[in-house]
Scaffold this active site. Structure first.
Site, PDB file in Angstrom:
ATOM      1  N   CYS A 167      42.866  45.337  50.305  1.00 32.16           N
ATOM      2  CA  CYS A 167      44.316  45.144  50.183  1.00 32.16           C
ATOM      3  C   CYS A 167      44.991  46.450  49.792  1.00 32.16           C
ATOM      4  CB  CYS A 167      44.618  44.058  49.158  1.00 32.16           C
ATOM      5  SG  CYS A 167      46.375  43.696  48.959  1.00 32.16           S
ATOM      6  N   CYS A 186      43.672  36.780  44.612  1.00 29.78           N
ATOM      7  CA  CYS A 186      44.956  36.073  44.695  1.00 29.78           C
ATOM      8  C   CYS A 186      44.952  34.872  45.625  1.00 29.78           C
ATOM      9  CB  CYS A 186      46.070  37.047  45.081  1.00 29.78           C
ATOM     10  SG  CYS A 186      45.914  37.769  46.734  1.00 29.78           S
TER      11      CYS A 186
END
Length: 375
Positions: free
Chosen positions: A115, A211
């Site tokens: 990410c 997440c």
């Protein structure tokens, strides 16, 4: 001659535009608030990374609905513009899909690194440049120091250091990035700054899980992303004995001992995941010990290029897990962006898909790293 401002530019803060990547947590909120208070031309940007209503989202996850609201509140309090960008497709293509495929292939991926590498420090960074920003700032706990060129260094607080998750940062990215929290000695200092600025997130707890993984259940997410792809198989001892069956290799990790369902006899640990044969291979603890670690997709931000290193290698410190301290090792370059690390002392639980991060033997400088490949 104009003095450099706190972000390293020879102009006044008001003439320096900085895009702050805001997750809605206390760290990035403090970065934005501090820079705004110093008079910088701050632009806050929050990324919507997945559908908030989908089963993959969870309460308290990075950049879910609550986090976007919290980031917007900080911008309102501090008086700077804030934008929400829909990166849902980019995030799925660049991070989530690879995460699922890697687990199904028997690896243990780290999506947070991907990410940072592919979304925040690539796509968002380019957006910051499109906004004519001089730099982009984040709430990561890591230090950027200016030598002959910009250098990456571990955070002052070893308990908060995030260098393991940022090893793939390139020199071009590092030239543009800023990490204003890296010099702080503790998270308590960050929260105190949030209180000073009157931010509602001052007591907001840290996010602990990946997440998009509800309650830390990787298997549940992968089964949802790749329905029907998880196949059962055999649990096999290193000596060839079949000891039992399993529900799918995604339920196991290298070094795992508990939950194998093969009680009795000597303690056994997962030493290999053979996804092609749908086998979980187990053995005694000593079988986990590894000294030579093959790496792929290496990134080098030391001097010169990794291919310039001597064939016999150089001494470095390395981390093979985020929670372990750096260990002594020799780093040897190989063709095609590969490398090999030879540890001075064997380590257990080294798994394909994890990262191996290089550090200088003295000081705090981060030299890069690579992805642990299947031996």
């Amino acid at each position: 001659m104009t003095a450099l401002n706190s972000l390293g530019f020879a102009k006044a803060p008001k003439d320096t535009r900085v895009v702050v990547a805001m997750s809605g947590g206390v760290d990035s909120s403090v970065v934005a608030a501090e820079l705004a208070a110093e008079g910088y031309d701050v632009v806050g940007v929050t990324l919507q990374l997945y559908d908030h209503g989908a089963a993959l989202a969870k309460k308290g996850a990075c950049c879910a609905g609550r986090d976007i609201h919290d980031a917007r509140r900080v911008a309102e309090v501090m008086g700077f513009p804030h934008y929400v960008l829909d990166y849902e497709n980019k995030f799925k293509e660049s991070v989530i899909d690879e995460f699922a495929d890697a687990y199904l292939a028997g690896a243990t991926p780290i999506p947070c690194i991907r990410c940072n590498e592919r979304v925040k420090f690539r796509d968002l960074l380019e957006t910051a440049k499109d906004l004519d920003a001089d730099c982009m700032a984040t709430g990561h706990y890591i230090q950027r120091k200016q030598g002959d060129k910009a250098e990456l260094h571990r955070a002052a607080d070893p308990d908060r250091d995030q260098s393991y998750f940022l090893f793939s940062t390139t020199q071009d990215q590092l030239d543009y990035l800023r990490f204003p929290l890296g010099h702080l000695k503790s998270k308590a200092e960050t929260r105190a700054l949030a209180v000073k600025h009157g931010l509602s997130v001052a007591d907001k707890p840290d996010s602990q899980d990946i997440c998009f993984v509800p309650n830390g259940s990787y298997a549940a997410v992968i089964e949802k992303l790749r329905p029907g792809s998880v196949e059962p198989g055999e649990i096999v001892h290193l000596d060839g004995r079949v000891l039992g069956t399993h529900r799918g290799v995604i339920h196991y990790t290298i070094g795992q001992r508990r939950g194998l369902g093969i009680g009795g006899g000597e303690p056994l640990y997962v030493v290999k995941l053979d996804a092609d044969a749908h086998k979980v291979v187990v053995g005694p603890k000593k079988a986990l010990a590894v000294r030579r670690v093959p790496l792929k997709e290496t990134n080098w931000i030391g001097e010169g290029a990794i291919s310039d290193l001597p064939e016999e290698g150089i001494e470095v410190l390395v981390k093979v897990r985020s929670t372990r301290p750096p260990r002594e090792a020799v780093l040897r370059p190989l063709p095609d962006g590969r490398a090999e690390v030879e540890l001075a002392l064997a380590e257990e639980g080294i798994a394909p898909g994890q990262a191996c991060v290089f550090y200088a033997t003295e000081g705090s400088r981060v030299l890069g790293g690579g992805w642990i490949a299947t031996a």
